[in-house]
Design an enzyme around this catalytic site. Structure first.
Site, PDB file in Angstrom:
ATOM      1  N   ASP A 114       0.844  -1.191   0.000  1.00  9.84           N
ATOM      2  CA  ASP A 114       0.000   0.000   0.000  1.00  9.84           C
ATOM      3  C   ASP A 114       0.885   1.248   0.000  1.00  9.84           C
ATOM      4  O   ASP A 114       1.506   1.573   1.004  1.00  9.84           O
ATOM      5  CB  ASP A 114      -0.905   0.006   1.243  1.00  9.84           C
ATOM      6  CG  ASP A 114      -1.849   1.191   1.208  1.00  9.84           C
ATOM      7  OD1 ASP A 114      -2.893   1.087   0.536  1.00  9.84           O
ATOM      8  OD2 ASP A 114      -1.526   2.236   1.826  1.00  9.84           O
ATOM      9  N   TYR A 119       3.980   9.600  -0.255  1.00 16.96           N
ATOM     10  CA  TYR A 119       4.941   8.965   0.651  1.00 16.96           C
ATOM     11  C   TYR A 119       6.374   9.148   0.144  1.00 16.96           C
ATOM     12  O   TYR A 119       7.331   8.793   0.829  1.00 16.96           O
ATOM     13  CB  TYR A 119       4.659   7.459   0.818  1.00 16.96           C
ATOM     14  CG  TYR A 119       3.296   7.107   1.374  1.00 16.96           C
ATOM     15  CD1 TYR A 119       2.472   8.060   1.962  1.00 16.96           C
ATOM     16  CD2 TYR A 119       2.827   5.803   1.323  1.00 16.96           C
ATOM     17  CE1 TYR A 119       1.220   7.728   2.452  1.00 16.96           C
ATOM     18  CE2 TYR A 119       1.582   5.453   1.819  1.00 16.96           C
ATOM     19  CZ  TYR A 119       0.783   6.421   2.375  1.00 16.96           C
ATOM     20  OH  TYR A 119      -0.449   6.074   2.855  1.00 16.96           O
ATOM     21  N   LYS A 144      -2.092   6.452  -4.350  1.00 15.20           N
ATOM     22  CA  LYS A 144      -3.148   7.425  -4.016  1.00 15.20           C
ATOM     23  C   LYS A 144      -2.883   8.776  -4.672  1.00 15.20           C
ATOM     24  O   LYS A 144      -1.722   9.198  -4.804  1.00 15.20           O
ATOM     25  CB  LYS A 144      -3.223   7.598  -2.485  1.00 15.20           C
ATOM     26  CG  LYS A 144      -3.290   6.269  -1.762  1.00 15.20           C
ATOM     27  CD  LYS A 144      -3.519   6.372  -0.278  1.00 15.20           C
ATOM     28  CE  LYS A 144      -3.340   5.009   0.378  1.00 15.20           C
ATOM     29  NZ  LYS A 144      -1.950   4.665   0.726  1.00 15.20           N
ATOM     30  N   HIS A 177      -6.743  10.301  -1.995  1.00 14.34           N
ATOM     31  CA  HIS A 177      -6.064  10.165  -0.697  1.00 14.34           C
ATOM     32  C   HIS A 177      -6.823  10.837   0.451  1.00 14.34           C
ATOM     33  O   HIS A 177      -6.881  10.330   1.559  1.00 14.34           O
ATOM     34  CB  HIS A 177      -4.643  10.743  -0.799  1.00 14.34           C
ATOM     35  CG  HIS A 177      -3.691  10.176   0.200  1.00 14.34           C
ATOM     36  ND1 HIS A 177      -2.356  10.027  -0.057  1.00 14.34           N
ATOM     37  CD2 HIS A 177      -3.877   9.711   1.458  1.00 14.34           C
ATOM     38  CE1 HIS A 177      -1.769   9.510   1.007  1.00 14.34           C
ATOM     39  NE2 HIS A 177      -2.679   9.309   1.940  1.00 14.34           N
TER      40      HIS A 177
END
Ligand code: A2P
Length: 390
Positions: A114, A119, A144, A177
Site C-alpha cells: 500500500d 509517501y 493514491k 487520498h
C-alpha cells in the site's frame, strides 16, 4: 487445528445395493483399493494441514490452549478482484529502508503493498518489486492521488507519475487520498473542489476505462462525505475506503455503514501508528488474548482487523515484525468479542488528524468540535503531512 471425523464405511452387504457377493480374491482387491484410497486421503489431509498451519503464527506456543483456524487471505471487491487481506503499509517507511522492507515482505509471502504519491518512496518500492523477481501480476499494488491533483486535468499526469515511479503500467487500486482538495500548485485548501469530489471521481472512472487502474476508491472519507460522493450517478462505486482504524479509533459506525453499503474499509495505522503502537500492544485485553493463544499482541490486533472484515495495512521496516504481522489467525469468538468490546467502550481517540496543520477551517472527520481537534489526537508532525510537495 482442524479435526476430522471419519464416517465408517458400510460393508456393502447390508444396504441392499450389492446383489452379488464378491469372492475372497475380489474382496482382497476391494480391500486393497479402499486401503489405498484411505492412505491417499490421509496424505492429502496431512499436507493440507501443514500448508494451513504454516500460515499461522510461528510462535511455538500457538494453539496450546485453543484450537485456532485461519482467516481469509483475500477479500473480494465489487469488481470481482481479490484483494489480499494483509498488506505491507509503507507510509513513513523512509528512503533506503523501504526497498528492503518490500523485498523482505514479498519473500515472507506478502502480495499487497500500500503506497501513495505523497509517501515519496514510490521509486524505491517499484525498484524493490522489480528486484524481488515476484511477477507484477501476483502483487496487489495501491497508490493514491494527492490533494494537489484533484483538478480533473491533473489526475492523469499524477497517476502517470506514480505508474512510472512504481515501474508498472497499471495499479490494482488508486485512491483519492483525502476528501480535501488543495488549490493547484499550492498547499492551500480549495473549498469548491473539496465540496464536490465528483469531477475528480469521473476522471478516475476514465482511468479505469483506459486500463491504467483496475479499481478506484477513497481514503479518509466519513459517512457524510461518502454519501455526498455516491449521491452522484457513478459509473463505478468506490471499491474501498481507507481510514484510520485501531484500538483507539475503531469506528464501529463507519464499519457498519461500510458493510451495509458494500464499500469495505482498509485499516491504516492498525497498531496505532508510531506514536501509539506500544500503548496498543500494552492494552491488558490484547496482552491477555496474546498470552492465552500463544501469539504476539501485534498478531492479536492484526487478526482482529481481518476478522472485522477490514483489509489491514500494518507498517514496518523491521524484518522480524514484517514476518510476524503477516500471520493472522481467527480469534475464538469470545476473545474477538472481548477485544471488540474493549476497543469500542472507551471514548474514541483518533491518532492522526491534519485538519489544523493544513489550515482547514473544520475537522476533516467531523469527529470533534474544531477547537478540540488538537487535544483529541493530532498526530505529532501531522502539520507537515504533504508539505514540501509543491
Ligand atoms: P517499525 O517500522 O520500526 O518496525 P502502524 O502500522 O499502526 O502505522 O504502526 C507502525 C509502527 O508500529 C511502526 O513504528 C512500526 O515500527 C511498529 N510496528 C510494526 N509492527 C510491529 C510489531 N509487530 N511489533 C511492534 N511494533 C511494530
Amino acid at each position: 487445528m482442524p479435526s476430522y471425523r471419519y464416517k465408517l464405511l458400510s460393508s456393502g452387504d447390508d444396504d441392499g445395493e450389492l446383489t452379488t457377493k464378491p469372492t475372497t480374491r475380489r474382496k482382497n482387491v476391494l480391500f486393497a483399493l479402499v486401503a489405498a484410497a484411505a492412505a491417499l486421503y490421509a496424505m492429502f489431509t496431512a499436507v493440507r494441514f501443514v500448508v494451513r498451519t504454516s500460515r499461522l503464527p510461528c510462535n511455538s506456543r500457538m494453539g496450546m490452549h485453543r484450537n485456532l483456524s485461519s482467516l481469509p487471505e483475500h477479500f473480494t471487491l465489487a469488481s470481482g478482484d481479490k484483494i489480499p487481506s494483509v498488506a505491507l503499509g509503507v507510509w513513513q517507511a523512509g528512503r533506503n529502508e523501504v526497498g528492503n522492507a518490500v523485498k523482505v515482505a514479498l519473500k515472507a509471502g506478502y502480495r499487497h503493498i500500500d503506497d501513495a504519491w505523497v509517501y515519496y518512496n514510490e521509486e524505491e518500492v517499484g525498484q524493490a518489486l522489480k528486484d524481488s523477481g515476484v511477477p507484477r501480476s501476483e502483487v496487489w499494488l495501491t497508490s493514491k492521488l494527492w490533494n494537489t491533483f484533484h483538478a480533473p486535468e491533473d489526475v492523469e499526469p499524477a497517476l502517470d507519475e506514480s505508474l512510472s515511479k512504481l515501474g508498472t503500467d497499471y495499479l490494482d487500486l488508486y485512491l483519492v487520498h483525502w476528501p480535501i482538495a488543495f488549490k493547484k500548485g499550492t498547499n492551500q485548501f480549495d473549498p469548491e473542489l473539496t465540496a464536490n469530489p465528483y469531477p475528480t471521481w469521473q476522471k478516475l472512472e476514465e482511468m479505469v476505462e483506459k486500463g491504467k487502474v483496475r479499481n478506484i476508491g477513497v481514503s479518509n472519507f466519513n459517512i457524510p462525505r461518502l454519501e455526498n460522493l455516491t449521491a452522484n450517478p457513478l459509473k463505478i462505486k468506490p471499491a474501498v475506503n481507507q481510514v484510520e482504524l485501531n484500538f483507539w479509533n475503531p469506528q464501529p459506525d463507519l464499519l457498519e455503514w461500510s458493510r451495509e453499503n458494500g464499500i469495505p474499509l482498509e485499516a491504516y495505522s492498525p497498531l496505532g501508528g508510531t506514536g501509539y503502537v506500544q500503548k496498543s500492544l500494552d492494552v491488558p485485553e490484547v496482552k491477555a488474548i496474546a498470552s492465552e493463544l500463544g501469539i504476539t499482541p501485534a498478531q492479536v490486533l492484526i487478526s482482529w482487523h481481518v476478522q472485522r472484515g477490514t483489509i489491514v495495512l500494518p507498517k514496518s521496516v523491521t524484518p522480524s515484525r514484517i514476518e510476524e504481522n503477516l500471520h493472522v489467525v481467527a480469534l475464538p469468538d469470545d476473545l474477538f468479542e472481548t477485544l471488540e468490546t474493549a476497543a469500542t467502550s472507551h471514548p474514541p481517540h483518533r491518532v492522526g488528524n491534519p485538519s489544523k496543520g493544513w489550515g482547514i477551517p473544520f475537522d476533516i472527520f467531523d469527529d470533534y468540535p474544531y477547537d478540540d481537534v488538537e487535544a483529541a489526537g493530532e498526530r505529532e508532525g501531522a502539520e507537515n503531512w504533504g508539505k514540501g510537495v509543491v
